[in-house]
Design a protein around this motif. Structure first.
Motif, PDB file in Angstrom:
ATOM      1  N   GLY A   4       0.831  -1.184   0.037  1.00  0.00           N
ATOM      2  CA  GLY A   4       0.079  -0.040  -0.077  1.00  0.00           C
ATOM      3  C   GLY A   4       0.878   1.105  -0.088  1.00  0.00           C
ATOM      4  O   GLY A   4       0.260   2.285   0.144  1.00  0.00           O
ATOM      5  N   LYS A   5       2.151   1.038  -0.216  1.00  0.00           N
ATOM      6  CA  LYS A   5       3.133   2.533  -0.024  1.00  0.00           C
ATOM      7  C   LYS A   5       2.614   3.415  -1.100  1.00  0.00           C
ATOM      8  O   LYS A   5       2.395   4.602  -0.728  1.00  0.00           O
ATOM      9  CB  LYS A   5       4.569   1.958  -0.315  1.00  0.00           C
ATOM     10  N   THR A   6       2.693   2.751  -2.285  1.00  0.00           N
ATOM     11  CA  THR A   6       2.437   3.687  -3.596  1.00  0.00           C
ATOM     12  C   THR A   6       1.104   4.429  -3.278  1.00  0.00           C
ATOM     13  O   THR A   6       0.908   5.601  -3.710  1.00  0.00           O
ATOM     14  CB  THR A   6       2.725   2.929  -4.784  1.00  0.00           C
ATOM     15  N   THR A   7       0.032   3.596  -3.047  1.00  0.00           N
ATOM     16  CA  THR A   7      -1.160   4.042  -2.951  1.00  0.00           C
ATOM     17  C   THR A   7      -1.278   5.036  -2.051  1.00  0.00           C
ATOM     18  O   THR A   7      -1.875   6.233  -2.082  1.00  0.00           O
ATOM     19  CB  THR A   7      -2.288   2.992  -2.417  1.00  0.00           C
ATOM     20  N   LEU A   8      -0.573   5.108  -0.827  1.00  0.00           N
ATOM     21  CA  LEU A   8      -0.478   6.132   0.319  1.00  0.00           C
ATOM     22  C   LEU A   8       0.097   7.261  -0.304  1.00  0.00           C
ATOM     23  O   LEU A   8      -0.468   8.567  -0.126  1.00  0.00           O
ATOM     24  CB  LEU A   8       0.164   5.431   1.474  1.00  0.00           C
ATOM     25  N   LEU A   9       1.138   6.947  -1.076  1.00  0.00           N
ATOM     26  CA  LEU A   9       1.782   8.332  -1.592  1.00  0.00           C
ATOM     27  C   LEU A   9       0.992   9.061  -2.636  1.00  0.00           C
ATOM     28  O   LEU A   9       1.208  10.322  -2.514  1.00  0.00           O
ATOM     29  CB  LEU A   9       3.025   7.820  -2.260  1.00  0.00           C
ATOM     30  N   ASN A  10       0.326   8.447  -3.532  1.00  0.00           N
ATOM     31  CA  ASN A  10      -0.717   9.018  -4.380  1.00  0.00           C
ATOM     32  C   ASN A  10      -1.756   9.719  -3.533  1.00  0.00           C
ATOM     33  O   ASN A  10      -1.939  10.776  -4.123  1.00  0.00           O
ATOM     34  CB  ASN A  10      -1.108   8.081  -5.338  1.00  0.00           C
TER      35      ASN A  10
ATOM     36  N   ILE B  92       4.852  -0.281   6.551  1.00  0.00           N
ATOM     37  CA  ILE B  92       3.348  -0.744   6.177  1.00  0.00           C
ATOM     38  C   ILE B  92       3.377  -2.231   5.845  1.00  0.00           C
ATOM     39  O   ILE B  92       4.011  -2.482   5.196  1.00  0.00           O
ATOM     40  CB  ILE B  92       3.079   0.310   4.884  1.00  0.00           C
ATOM     41  N   LYS B  93       2.315  -2.668   6.503  1.00  0.00           N
ATOM     42  CA  LYS B  93       1.983  -3.991   6.163  1.00  0.00           C
ATOM     43  C   LYS B  93       0.403  -4.371   6.085  1.00  0.00           C
ATOM     44  O   LYS B  93      -0.267  -3.687   6.930  1.00  0.00           O
ATOM     45  CB  LYS B  93       2.628  -4.678   7.339  1.00  0.00           C
ATOM     46  N   ASP B  94       0.111  -4.916   5.036  1.00  0.00           N
ATOM     47  CA  ASP B  94      -1.483  -5.227   4.753  1.00  0.00           C
ATOM     48  C   ASP B  94      -2.219  -4.089   4.783  1.00  0.00           C
ATOM     49  O   ASP B  94      -3.290  -3.951   5.559  1.00  0.00           O
ATOM     50  CB  ASP B  94      -1.747  -6.124   5.718  1.00  0.00           C
ATOM     51  N   GLY B  95      -1.760  -2.984   4.405  1.00  0.00           N
ATOM     52  CA  GLY B  95      -2.572  -1.643   4.212  1.00  0.00           C
ATOM     53  C   GLY B  95      -2.659  -0.875   5.370  1.00  0.00           C
ATOM     54  O   GLY B  95      -3.551   0.022   5.566  1.00  0.00           O
ATOM     55  N   GLU B  96      -1.884  -1.049   6.370  1.00  0.00           N
ATOM     56  CA  GLU B  96      -1.795  -0.243   7.770  1.00  0.00           C
ATOM     57  C   GLU B  96      -0.451  -0.177   8.199  1.00  0.00           C
ATOM     58  O   GLU B  96       0.558  -1.021   8.099  1.00  0.00           O
ATOM     59  CB  GLU B  96      -2.605  -0.698   8.786  1.00  0.00           C
TER      60      GLU B  96
ATOM     61  N   LEU C  65       8.645  -8.421   9.507  1.00  0.00           N
ATOM     62  CA  LEU C  65       7.599  -8.130   8.744  1.00  0.00           C
ATOM     63  C   LEU C  65       7.526  -9.463   7.569  1.00  0.00           C
ATOM     64  O   LEU C  65       6.261  -9.807   7.308  1.00  0.00           O
ATOM     65  CB  LEU C  65       7.999  -6.896   7.579  1.00  0.00           C
ATOM     66  N   THR C  66       8.455  -9.919   7.012  1.00  0.00           N
ATOM     67  CA  THR C  66       8.499 -10.899   6.086  1.00  0.00           C
ATOM     68  C   THR C  66       8.204 -12.365   6.461  1.00  0.00           C
ATOM     69  O   THR C  66       7.506 -13.358   5.988  1.00  0.00           O
ATOM     70  CB  THR C  66       9.658 -11.116   4.846  1.00  0.00           C
ATOM     71  N   THR C  67       8.562 -12.626   7.979  1.00  0.00           N
ATOM     72  CA  THR C  67       8.238 -14.110   8.715  1.00  0.00           C
ATOM     73  C   THR C  67       6.969 -13.987   9.331  1.00  0.00           C
ATOM     74  O   THR C  67       6.651 -15.023   9.859  1.00  0.00           O
ATOM     75  CB  THR C  67       9.435 -14.149   9.497  1.00  0.00           C
TER      76      THR C  67
END
Length: 254
Positions: free
Chosen positions: A47-53, A217-221, A247-249
């Protein structure tokens, strides 16, 4: 003083076929103080790019609010939006977004031209910016005649020339070799020390380790955040790496 405030921001997309809904952002809350340097990290699709936009007012949230210096971005009318961005936001993109038919100088001055500034004022603003970024000697060249590092410095100059409230940087080191990336990150640290607020989205641990605070950011939050405090860049690098591993594990970084 709080410059940017993000309150309960959600973004839901409806797919073109089938009408399925995709939740890109679910409940994002954070604020950025004036003179801060904040990095946002997360896996692809987090969701990083969505947030930046949304922060750039290029997209509107499905729910929640974004305030820039107390002004609700949802209240800015569509016809006023381009001028609002030019007056308040500076952008630095991974692929530079320079116009090949314009000289480096013309690329840098373009936001001021679009704002209707007089040439005398543009010239007055240009000199200190290009001297600071050490690109005064390439102003008459064209983007295809200079290196990637010089293109990115020109893009930073274009972002700074409007004296924005906030610089939004999207993977600014992504298209640079290691030497040019290091130089750019050093430059970001310098302009932040001079008082410029920066919010950077990046996959690069090295880039994020130069920031004063990192949001994950993980899973949109917002899953976690790290504050630099008195940590060196090397210590910050290790802390960020450890958090990304969690985050990845699927562990808990908190």
């Amino acid at each position: 003083m709080t410059l940017l405030e993000v309150q309960n921001v959600k973004k839901i997309y409806t797919t073109r076929f089938g009408g399925n809904q995709v939740e890109a952002l679910r409940n994002v809350n954070f604020s950025v103080e004036q003179r801060e340097y904040v990095a946002i990290m997360g896996e692809s699709g987090s969701g990083k790019t969505t947030l930046l936009n949304i922060l750039a007012a290029l997209d509107r949230p499905t729910g929640g609010k974004v305030y820039l210096k107390g002004r609700d971005l949802s209240g800015v009318k569509e016809r006023e939006m381009a001028a609002f961005r030019r007056q308040n936001l500076g952008f630095v993109f991974q692929d530079f977004n320079l116009l090949d038919t314009f000289s480096i100088e013309d690329n840098i001055l373009l936001p001021l031209v679009l704002s209707g500034r007089k040439y005398k004022e543009m010239e007055k603003r240009l000199t200190p910016v290009v001297e600071k970024l050490r690109i005064a000697d390439i102003l008459q060249k064209y983007p295809y005649e200079v290196s990637g590092g010089q293109k990115q410095r020109a893009a930073v100059a274009r972002a700074l020339i409007t004296r924005p409230q906030l610089i939004l940087a999207d993977e600014p080191t992504g298209a640079l070799d290691s030497r040019a990336a290091d130089a750019l990150l050093q430059l970001f640290e310098e302009i932040n020390r001079d008082g410029q607020t920066i919010l950077m989205v990046t996959h690069s641990v090295k880039a994020a380790s130069t920031a004063k605070r990192v949001l994950f950011i993980k899973d949109g939050e917002v899953f976690h955040q790290l504050y630099r405090g008195n940590l060196t860049n090397e210590q910050m690098y290790q802390k960020i790496s450890d958090t990304l591993t969690v985050l990845t594990t699927g562990g808990d970084a908190r």
